[in-house]
Design a protein around this motif. Structure first.
Motif, mmCIF file in Angstrom:
data_model
loop_
_atom_site.group_PDB
_atom_site.id
_atom_site.type_symbol
_atom_site.label_atom_id
_atom_site.label_comp_id
_atom_site.label_asym_id
_atom_site.label_seq_id
_atom_site.Cartn_x
_atom_site.Cartn_y
_atom_site.Cartn_z
ATOM 1 N N LYS A 35 44.844 47.107 10.496
ATOM 2 C CA LYS A 35 43.519 46.594 10.783
ATOM 3 C C LYS A 35 42.826 45.918 9.611
ATOM 4 O O LYS A 35 42.459 44.873 9.551
ATOM 5 C CB LYS A 35 42.948 47.509 11.329
ATOM 6 N N THR A 69 45.203 51.610 11.296
ATOM 7 C CA THR A 69 43.908 51.518 10.597
ATOM 8 C C THR A 69 44.168 50.523 9.294
ATOM 9 O O THR A 69 43.644 49.597 9.007
ATOM 10 C CB THR A 69 42.897 52.686 10.128
ATOM 11 N N TYR A 91 46.402 56.942 13.629
ATOM 12 C CA TYR A 91 45.512 56.381 13.076
ATOM 13 C C TYR A 91 45.578 55.712 11.732
ATOM 14 O O TYR A 91 45.125 54.810 11.426
ATOM 15 C CB TYR A 91 44.576 57.596 12.762
ATOM 16 N N TYR A 92 46.187 56.477 10.590
ATOM 17 C CA TYR A 92 46.300 56.025 9.598
ATOM 18 C C TYR A 92 47.246 54.781 9.620
ATOM 19 O O TYR A 92 46.725 53.633 8.838
ATOM 20 C CB TYR A 92 47.025 56.935 8.398
#
Length: 235
Positions: free
Chosen positions: A146, A143, A139-140
């Protein structure tokens, strides 16, 4: 980069040599002689050309094949995937750093690169820590990439507007928090190591104190002599 294939020159030299030798040995005063020489030249050219294609031409260097960089295998499919994804993430950060002109964001990206590399190295050295970075990898990290890609695209438009400016400001304001989060993730990987070291230090201090090897316990004063002098002996 486009490359063009060069025709071998050896067949032409072979034909030229044939003409010279033929002219020295045989007469060239009748059309039949020229017809025969042309036929022989064609045969020599084809043979020489075939030899060049099969064995190469002397004096021409062949391009050395580019050796593919083999990725190190650890023996763990999960760890290999983490390292592979980590290399891709680092490469993407470098690309974004090159594209983004803002010096503050660029400096934050460089710091993310440094911390991320240390995280991957720590897990590579101690694979048992891999579960600790699952959320970081899933996730981290993606993201963050992104957000930076969105910043890269919007800043490259050269247009000022409510949506673009607002998004750029939000990403810029978030970068310091992201850097701090990455640093905490790296610090957390050394939590068990810090606990082990603290335990070792406590045990060592206790044993040294018990054996009289710490502090003032090494010093011993003798009883004052009867003559009243202040001479003291210390070990």
């Amino acid at each position: 980069m486009e490359t063009t294939a060069r025709k071998p020159t050896a067949p032409f030299y072979a034909v030229a040599v044939l003409w010279i030798v033929y002219a020295l040995l045989f007469p060239l005063y009748a059309p039949a002689h020229y017809a025969l020489l042309v036929t022989a030249s064609a045969a020599v050219y084809l043979v020489a050309n075939a030899l060049c294609k099969s064995g190469g031409v002397v004096g021409e260097k062949k391009a050395a094949p580019r050796a593919e960089k083999k990725q190190e295998q650890t023996g763990s499919a999960e760890l290999d995937k983490m390292l592979r994804d980590g290399r891709l993430a680092i490469a993407e950060m470098k690309r974004l750093d090159d594209n983004i002109a803002d010096p503050g964001v660029s400096a934050d990206i460089v710091r993310l690169e440094q911390v991320s590399e240390k995280i991957f190295e720590a897990v590579k050295d101690q694979p048992e820590k891999l579960p600790q970075i699952h959320k970081f990898m899933d996730y981290y990290l993606p993201t963050t990439l992104k957000l930076l890609n969105a910043y890269d695209r919007m800043s490259a438009t050269g247009v000022s507007g409510e949506n673009i400016d607002g998004t750029l400001d939000k990403v810029e304001g978030m970068m310091r928090n992201i850097v701090a989060a990455f640093e905490k993730q790296l610090d957390a990987l050394y939590g068990s190591d810090a606990l082990d070291i603290s335990t070792d230090i406590s045990v060592l201090e206790t044993m040294m104190a018990r054996e009289g090897l710490t502090g003032q316990s090494l010093k011993a004063e003798t009883a004052p002599p009867e003559d009243g002098t202040d001479i003291k002996l210390e070990l």
